[in-house]
Design a protein around this motif. Structure first.
Motif, mmCIF file in Angstrom:
data_model
loop_
_atom_site.group_PDB
_atom_site.id
_atom_site.type_symbol
_atom_site.label_atom_id
_atom_site.label_comp_id
_atom_site.label_asym_id
_atom_site.label_seq_id
_atom_site.Cartn_x
_atom_site.Cartn_y
_atom_site.Cartn_z
ATOM 1 N N PRO A 1 -19.791 -8.094 -15.349
ATOM 2 C CA PRO A 1 -19.278 -8.570 -14.387
ATOM 3 C C PRO A 1 -17.763 -8.759 -14.436
ATOM 4 N N PHE A 2 -17.169 -9.053 -15.554
ATOM 5 C CA PHE A 2 -15.815 -9.328 -15.976
ATOM 6 C C PHE A 2 -15.136 -7.756 -15.896
ATOM 7 N N SER A 3 -15.988 -6.832 -16.288
ATOM 8 C CA SER A 3 -15.458 -5.447 -16.373
ATOM 9 C C SER A 3 -15.317 -4.893 -14.655
ATOM 10 N N PHE A 4 -16.528 -5.308 -14.030
ATOM 11 C CA PHE A 4 -16.322 -5.122 -12.388
ATOM 12 C C PHE A 4 -15.324 -5.682 -11.936
ATOM 13 N N LEU A 5 -14.936 -6.766 -12.062
ATOM 14 C CA LEU A 5 -13.948 -7.751 -11.625
ATOM 15 C C LEU A 5 -12.621 -7.068 -12.011
ATOM 16 N N LEU A 6 -12.603 -6.563 -13.380
ATOM 17 C CA LEU A 6 -11.222 -5.733 -13.641
ATOM 18 C C LEU A 6 -11.278 -4.310 -13.048
ATOM 19 N N TYR A 7 -12.293 -3.751 -12.786
ATOM 20 C CA TYR A 7 -12.253 -2.528 -12.066
ATOM 21 C C TYR A 7 -11.668 -2.820 -10.827
ATOM 22 N N LEU A 8 -12.187 -3.981 -10.081
ATOM 23 C CA LEU A 8 -11.793 -4.477 -8.961
ATOM 24 C C LEU A 8 -10.216 -4.675 -8.767
ATOM 25 N N ILE A 9 -9.890 -5.141 -9.735
ATOM 26 C CA ILE A 9 -8.481 -5.496 -9.858
ATOM 27 C C ILE A 9 -7.505 -4.309 -10.132
ATOM 28 N N ILE A 10 -8.061 -3.600 -11.004
ATOM 29 C CA ILE A 10 -7.436 -2.142 -11.165
ATOM 30 C C ILE A 10 -7.105 -1.295 -9.941
ATOM 31 N N LEU A 11 -8.324 -1.335 -9.152
ATOM 32 C CA LEU A 11 -8.332 -0.493 -7.754
ATOM 33 C C LEU A 11 -7.801 -1.029 -6.900
ATOM 34 N N ALA A 12 -7.658 -2.486 -6.903
ATOM 35 C CA ALA A 12 -6.622 -3.257 -5.839
ATOM 36 C C ALA A 12 -5.479 -2.856 -5.993
ATOM 37 N N GLY A 13 -5.123 -2.742 -7.681
ATOM 38 C CA GLY A 13 -3.654 -2.670 -8.009
ATOM 39 C C GLY A 13 -3.185 -1.185 -7.638
ATOM 40 N N ILE A 14 -4.191 -0.503 -7.771
ATOM 41 C CA ILE A 14 -3.915 1.007 -7.502
ATOM 42 C C ILE A 14 -3.578 1.436 -6.195
ATOM 43 N N ILE A 15 -4.446 0.612 -5.271
ATOM 44 C CA ILE A 15 -4.500 0.752 -3.697
ATOM 45 C C ILE A 15 -2.778 0.181 -3.448
ATOM 46 N N TRP A 16 -2.771 -1.088 -4.093
ATOM 47 C CA TRP A 16 -1.582 -1.481 -3.863
ATOM 48 C C TRP A 16 -0.262 -0.745 -4.087
ATOM 49 N N ILE A 17 -0.519 -0.209 -5.494
ATOM 50 C CA ILE A 17 0.711 0.801 -5.581
ATOM 51 C C ILE A 17 0.921 1.825 -4.697
ATOM 52 N N TYR A 18 -0.322 2.605 -4.258
ATOM 53 C CA TYR A 18 -0.208 3.878 -3.333
ATOM 54 C C TYR A 18 0.479 3.265 -2.045
ATOM 55 N N VAL A 19 -0.344 2.158 -1.461
ATOM 56 C CA VAL A 19 0.205 1.638 -0.264
ATOM 57 C C VAL A 19 1.815 1.338 -0.349
ATOM 58 N N THR A 20 2.270 0.499 -1.348
ATOM 59 C CA THR A 20 3.690 0.545 -1.511
ATOM 60 C C THR A 20 4.519 1.692 -1.675
ATOM 61 N N ILE A 21 3.897 2.616 -2.477
ATOM 62 C CA ILE A 21 4.651 3.959 -2.649
ATOM 63 C C ILE A 21 4.649 4.785 -1.225
ATOM 64 N N LYS A 22 3.498 4.696 -0.391
ATOM 65 C CA LYS A 22 3.395 5.252 0.784
ATOM 66 C C LYS A 22 4.432 4.699 1.881
ATOM 67 N N THR A 23 4.323 3.193 1.600
ATOM 68 C CA THR A 23 5.202 2.389 2.670
ATOM 69 C C THR A 23 6.537 2.528 2.362
ATOM 70 N N ASN A 24 6.976 2.905 1.164
ATOM 71 C CA ASN A 24 8.459 3.017 0.627
ATOM 72 C C ASN A 24 8.499 4.611 1.239
ATOM 73 N N LEU A 25 7.966 5.432 1.016
ATOM 74 C CA LEU A 25 8.103 6.899 1.534
ATOM 75 C C LEU A 25 8.206 6.746 2.894
ATOM 76 N N LEU A 26 7.389 6.137 3.695
ATOM 77 C CA LEU A 26 7.230 6.114 5.249
ATOM 78 C C LEU A 26 8.539 5.464 5.654
ATOM 79 N N LYS A 27 8.967 4.294 4.888
ATOM 80 C CA LYS A 27 10.183 3.824 5.086
ATOM 81 C C LYS A 27 11.499 4.732 5.070
#
Length: 454
Positions: free
Chosen positions: A115-141
């Motif tokens: 479960p900790f690993s899945f939580l970590l995966y979720l955090i990493i995925l959320a981080g990747i999504i956040w980074i992606y969204v941030t990059i895309k947002t900056n690009l869109l801006k």
């Protein structure tokens, strides 16, 4: 429990032997890497091990009991994580089954499935999504900023272009107004010019003689077709009265002035006035002398001795006299023109040629002077005077009407009244011309000699 990477059948030392003393509630926990095991089992019947048979099942993995076998071990490899319970029973030679023995164990999940690993995966995925969204947002801006700058620049260009269009539109409107003013001025000038031309036409028509005054002596037709509103051609007639018919003189002429339209009309008015002066006032009644005097008058009027004026006239003039009853003397003189005549009983159009000499102008002449030609005609005979406009007219196929066609049309209708002859000739001419542009002024005068009623 063994590690498959180090296990070899010839190397029993590859086994890691573990003795477990398991109580009923004890569950042995194994690491995820210890998922390949061999379970040994035996029955406590001494001396009969060779005849004992076993049946087993691994709950959580096997679906049913195994068949009876004398083998006293069972190997499982790559077991997934989870709870397992190995149960086994024995049967002796007397087919008596022993109670079921069991052994329970638990294989832990690998660290990457915890479960900790899945939580970590979720955090990493959320981080990747956040980074992606941030990059895309900056690009869109950034794109939005660039787009806004581009829109602003284009809007500025459009505003400038709109201002230019408005300015051009104002210029065009001003030009339109100026053109409308000029159009109105031109329309007024054209109206005045047209009115002036119509008035000039009225004046020109007024100087043309009324040939019906000669109806007691001559039957006539006249075809008079100006190329423009006014004409450079004119026909002229004068009757010199006498106490007796033998002394009466009738003059008729058709004159083709240089040019057409307004310049030709001015020349026609000059020529008509000069002919009247020469014949009626100066009493010159010889046709050749009349043309000579007309030539001198034109030269003097246009000052052609000191100017380079090419203006002149081609003319044919006839003097008609009746010296004896029912016989007419026709004296003809021509300046680059000829006289056509018809005698009853001779079914053809005959020709009297004038001199190759023009009236006025500065071009050299072929003939040095004008000469008279004289013929004698009887009542019913006819003469025809014309300008060159009718025979030189072309049709849509660029073919000319020609003198031969003109003669043929005359002969076809020669027995008809003169007025009817004029109508038929004009009809034939118009059918020939079709939609072709009239290239010159046209004048044809036909005269038929009448019998003396006295």
């Amino acid at each position: 429990i063994y590690d498959r990477a180090s296990f070899l059948p010839s190397n029993p030392s590859g086994f890691r032997i573990t003795n477990f003393s398991q109580t009923n509630n004890t569950v042995q926990k194994l690491n995820s890497s210890d998922n390949s095991i061999i379970i040994y089992f035996s029955s406590p019947f001494f001396g009969q091990n060779q005849k004992m048979k076993y049946s087993y099942r691994l709950e959580g993995y096997d679906k049913e009991w195994s068949g009876w076998t004398t083998d006293q071990k069972k190997e499982y490899t790559n077991l997934p994580s989870g709870n397992y319970k190995f149960i086994v029973k024995a049967r002796n030679v007397f087919d008596t089954e022993s109670p079921i023995a069991s052994y329970s164990f638990f294989i832990k999940r690998p660290w990457f499935k915890t479960p900790f690993s899945f939580l970590l995966y979720l955090i990493i995925l959320a981080g990747i999504i956040w980074i992606y969204v941030t990059i895309k947002t900056n690009l869109l801006k950034g794109s939005n900023i660039r787009l806004q700058a581009l829109v602003k620049e284009r809007t500025k260009d459009l505003i400038l272009f709109q201002e230019e269009i408005i300015e051009k539109n104002e210029e065009l409107m001003q030009q339109k107004e100026e053109m409308q003013v000029q159009r109105d001025e031109l329309h007024e000038q054209n109206r005045q010019t047209a009115a002036s031309l119509e008035y000039a036409k009225t004046i020109q028509q007024a100087i043309l003689p009324d040939l019906s005054a000669l109806k007691d002596r001559l039957e006539h037709f006249i075809i008079y077709k100006p190329k423009d509103v006014v004409s450079g051609d004119f026909y002229w007639a004068s009757r010199i009265a006498s106490k007796s018919k033998q002394g009466e003189k009738i003059f008729v002429a058709v004159v083709d002035c240089t040019g057409h339209g307004v310049p030709g009309a001015f020349m026609s008015m000059i020529g008509s006035r000069m002919l009247s002066e020469i014949v009626n006032e100066r009493k010159i009644h010889n046709p050749a002398d009349i043309l000579t005097e007309l030539n001198n008058s034109v030269n003097q009027a246009l000052r052609q001795d000191v100017s380079e004026s090419f203006d002149g006239m081609d003319a044919c003039i006839c003097l008609i006299e009746q010296k004896i009853a029912n016989q007419h003397i026709i004296t003809f003189a021509g300046a680059n023109r000829m006289l056509y005549y018809y005698q009853k009983g001779i079914h053809k159009i005959q020709i009297l040629r004038g001199n190759r000499k023009t009236i006025g102008g500065i071009m050299p002449d072929v003939d040095p002077e004008f000469l008279n030609n004289r013929i004698y005609l009887s009542p019913g005979d006819a003469i025809f005077l014309n300008s060159d406009g009718i025979v030189d007219q072309n049709n849509e196929h660029r073919r000319k009407y020609t003198a031969s066609r003109f003669h043929a049309s005359l002969l076809t209708n020669i027995d008809k009244p003169m007025e009817k002859i004029g109508i038929e000739i004009n009809k034939d001419f118009e059918q020939f011309r079709g939609n072709a542009f009239q290239r010159d002024d046209i004048t044809v005068l036909g005269l038929r000699l009448l019998e003396d009623s006295d």
